[in-house]
Design a protein around this motif. Sequence first.
Motif, short mmCIF file in Angstrom:
data_model
loop_
_atom_site.label_atom_id
_atom_site.label_comp_id
_atom_site.label_asym_id
_atom_site.label_seq_id
_atom_site.Cartn_x
_atom_site.Cartn_y
_atom_site.Cartn_z
N GLU A 10 10.56 2.81 33.79
CA GLU A 10 10.62 3.33 32.42
C GLU A 10 9.29 3.97 32.04
OE1 GLU A 10 13.19 3.33 30.15
OE2 GLU A 10 14.41 2.69 31.87
N ARG A 11 9.35 5.03 31.27
CA ARG A 11 8.14 5.72 30.82
C ARG A 11 7.26 4.79 29.96
NH1 ARG A 11 6.25 10.36 31.71
NH2 ARG A 11 4.96 11.50 30.26
N ARG A 12 7.88 3.80 29.31
CA ARG A 12 7.12 2.83 28.50
C ARG A 12 6.15 2.02 29.35
NH1 ARG A 12 12.43 2.05 26.96
NH2 ARG A 12 12.48 0.01 27.95
N ALA A 13 6.33 2.02 30.66
CA ALA A 13 5.40 1.31 31.55
C ALA A 13 3.99 1.89 31.44
CB ALA A 13 5.89 1.36 33.00
N ILE A 14 3.88 3.16 31.11
CA ILE A 14 2.56 3.78 30.92
C ILE A 14 1.80 3.04 29.81
CG2 ILE A 14 1.35 5.88 30.18
CD1 ILE A 14 3.59 7.48 31.57
N ALA A 15 2.49 2.72 28.73
CA ALA A 15 1.84 1.98 27.63
C ALA A 15 1.41 0.59 28.09
CB ALA A 15 2.79 1.88 26.43
N LEU A 16 2.22 -0.06 28.90
CA LEU A 16 1.87 -1.39 29.43
C LEU A 16 0.61 -1.31 30.29
CD1 LEU A 16 2.64 -4.41 29.77
CD2 LEU A 16 3.96 -3.69 31.78
N TRP A 17 0.58 -0.35 31.21
CA TRP A 17 -0.57 -0.20 32.09
C TRP A 17 -1.82 0.22 31.31
CZ3 TRP A 17 3.23 2.86 35.47
CH2 TRP A 17 4.00 1.98 36.25
N THR A 18 -1.64 1.03 30.27
CA THR A 18 -2.77 1.43 29.42
C THR A 18 -3.33 0.21 28.69
OG1 THR A 18 -1.88 3.66 29.16
CG2 THR A 18 -3.52 2.94 27.54
N LEU A 56 -8.98 -4.88 30.24
CA LEU A 56 -10.02 -5.07 31.26
C LEU A 56 -11.29 -4.31 30.89
CD1 LEU A 56 -10.78 -5.99 34.22
CD2 LEU A 56 -9.96 -3.75 34.92
N ALA A 57 -11.16 -3.07 30.47
CA ALA A 57 -12.31 -2.20 30.25
C ALA A 57 -13.13 -2.59 29.02
CB ALA A 57 -11.84 -0.75 30.12
N LEU A 58 -12.48 -2.89 27.92
CA LEU A 58 -13.22 -3.18 26.68
C LEU A 58 -14.08 -4.44 26.79
CD1 LEU A 58 -10.64 -2.13 23.94
CD2 LEU A 58 -12.67 -0.88 24.74
N PRO A 59 -13.57 -5.56 27.28
CA PRO A 59 -14.44 -6.73 27.43
C PRO A 59 -15.58 -6.49 28.43
CG PRO A 59 -12.17 -7.42 27.46
CD PRO A 59 -12.17 -5.92 27.53
N ALA A 60 -15.30 -5.79 29.51
CA ALA A 60 -16.34 -5.51 30.50
C ALA A 60 -17.47 -4.68 29.87
CB ALA A 60 -15.76 -4.79 31.70
N ALA A 61 -17.10 -3.64 29.15
CA ALA A 61 -18.11 -2.80 28.48
C ALA A 61 -18.82 -3.58 27.38
CB ALA A 61 -17.45 -1.55 27.90
N ALA A 120 -25.87 1.33 33.91
CA ALA A 120 -24.51 0.79 34.04
C ALA A 120 -23.68 1.12 32.80
CB ALA A 120 -24.56 -0.72 34.26
N LEU A 121 -24.31 1.09 31.62
CA LEU A 121 -23.60 1.46 30.40
C LEU A 121 -23.21 2.94 30.39
CD1 LEU A 121 -25.46 -0.51 27.59
CD2 LEU A 121 -23.01 -0.59 28.12
N VAL A 122 -24.10 3.79 30.89
CA VAL A 122 -23.79 5.22 30.98
C VAL A 122 -22.61 5.44 31.94
CG1 VAL A 122 -24.65 7.48 31.74
CG2 VAL A 122 -26.12 5.97 30.36
N ALA A 123 -22.66 4.77 33.10
CA ALA A 123 -21.55 4.88 34.06
C ALA A 123 -20.25 4.35 33.46
CB ALA A 123 -21.90 4.11 35.34
N ALA A 124 -20.33 3.22 32.75
CA ALA A 124 -19.14 2.64 32.11
C ALA A 124 -18.59 3.58 31.05
CB ALA A 124 -19.46 1.28 31.52
N ALA A 125 -19.48 4.25 30.32
CA ALA A 125 -19.04 5.17 29.26
C ALA A 125 -18.27 6.36 29.84
CB ALA A 125 -20.24 5.66 28.46
N VAL A 126 -18.55 6.71 31.09
CA VAL A 126 -17.84 7.82 31.74
C VAL A 126 -16.61 7.32 32.50
CG1 VAL A 126 -18.04 9.59 33.53
CG2 VAL A 126 -19.92 9.22 31.93
N LEU A 127 -16.80 6.27 33.31
CA LEU A 127 -15.74 5.83 34.21
C LEU A 127 -14.62 5.04 33.54
CD1 LEU A 127 -17.92 4.83 37.30
CD2 LEU A 127 -16.61 6.93 36.92
N LEU A 128 -14.94 4.17 32.60
CA LEU A 128 -13.90 3.35 31.98
C LEU A 128 -12.88 4.19 31.20
CD1 LEU A 128 -15.83 0.10 31.01
CD2 LEU A 128 -14.28 0.49 32.95
#
Length: 160
Positions: A11-19, A25-30, A50-58
């Motif tokens: 289902e296309r709604r899976a995109i929302a689940l994966w997002t 994962l990304a917000l707590p790590a950053a 690391a913060l600069v890399a996270a700001a681009v990669l995450l």
Amino acid sequence: MALRPPAHRVERRAIALWTARALALALPAAGVLALVHGIWPATRPWTGPALVAAAVLLPLYVLLMPALRYRVHRWESTEEAVFAAEGWIVRQWRIAPISRIQTVDTVRGPAEQLLGLATLVVTTASSSGAITIRGLDPATAEREAERLTLITRRTPGDAT
């Protein structure tokens, strides 16, 4: 049985689940990285870059990964086998003959329930583990679980 791309998309709604999972994962790590950078000056020589890399990669991860997964994730079940394709960096195609199926389950975690999704888990007599098809409509997952259960009952023996 030929290994081939499965016919059905999730289902296309899976995109929302994966997002949502990527953000979880990304917000707590950053946040932890920013907190360490802010309160522990001795770490700034490495947390700054690391913060600069996270700001681009995450953000790239959160934006690109779900769409890439959606392009790859497919499934199909026939009278002979269950087919599944998944992944986004490492892509995996699996095929399980009906005679190897041991159990068929549907699972709906809280996020899946919220988004109207379900997971079909087909456990096989394989050291690779179960085939897990995430991102299905609940009615589809239930229908496939029932259908696979009926087919496996009719299938004599076991392909071990």
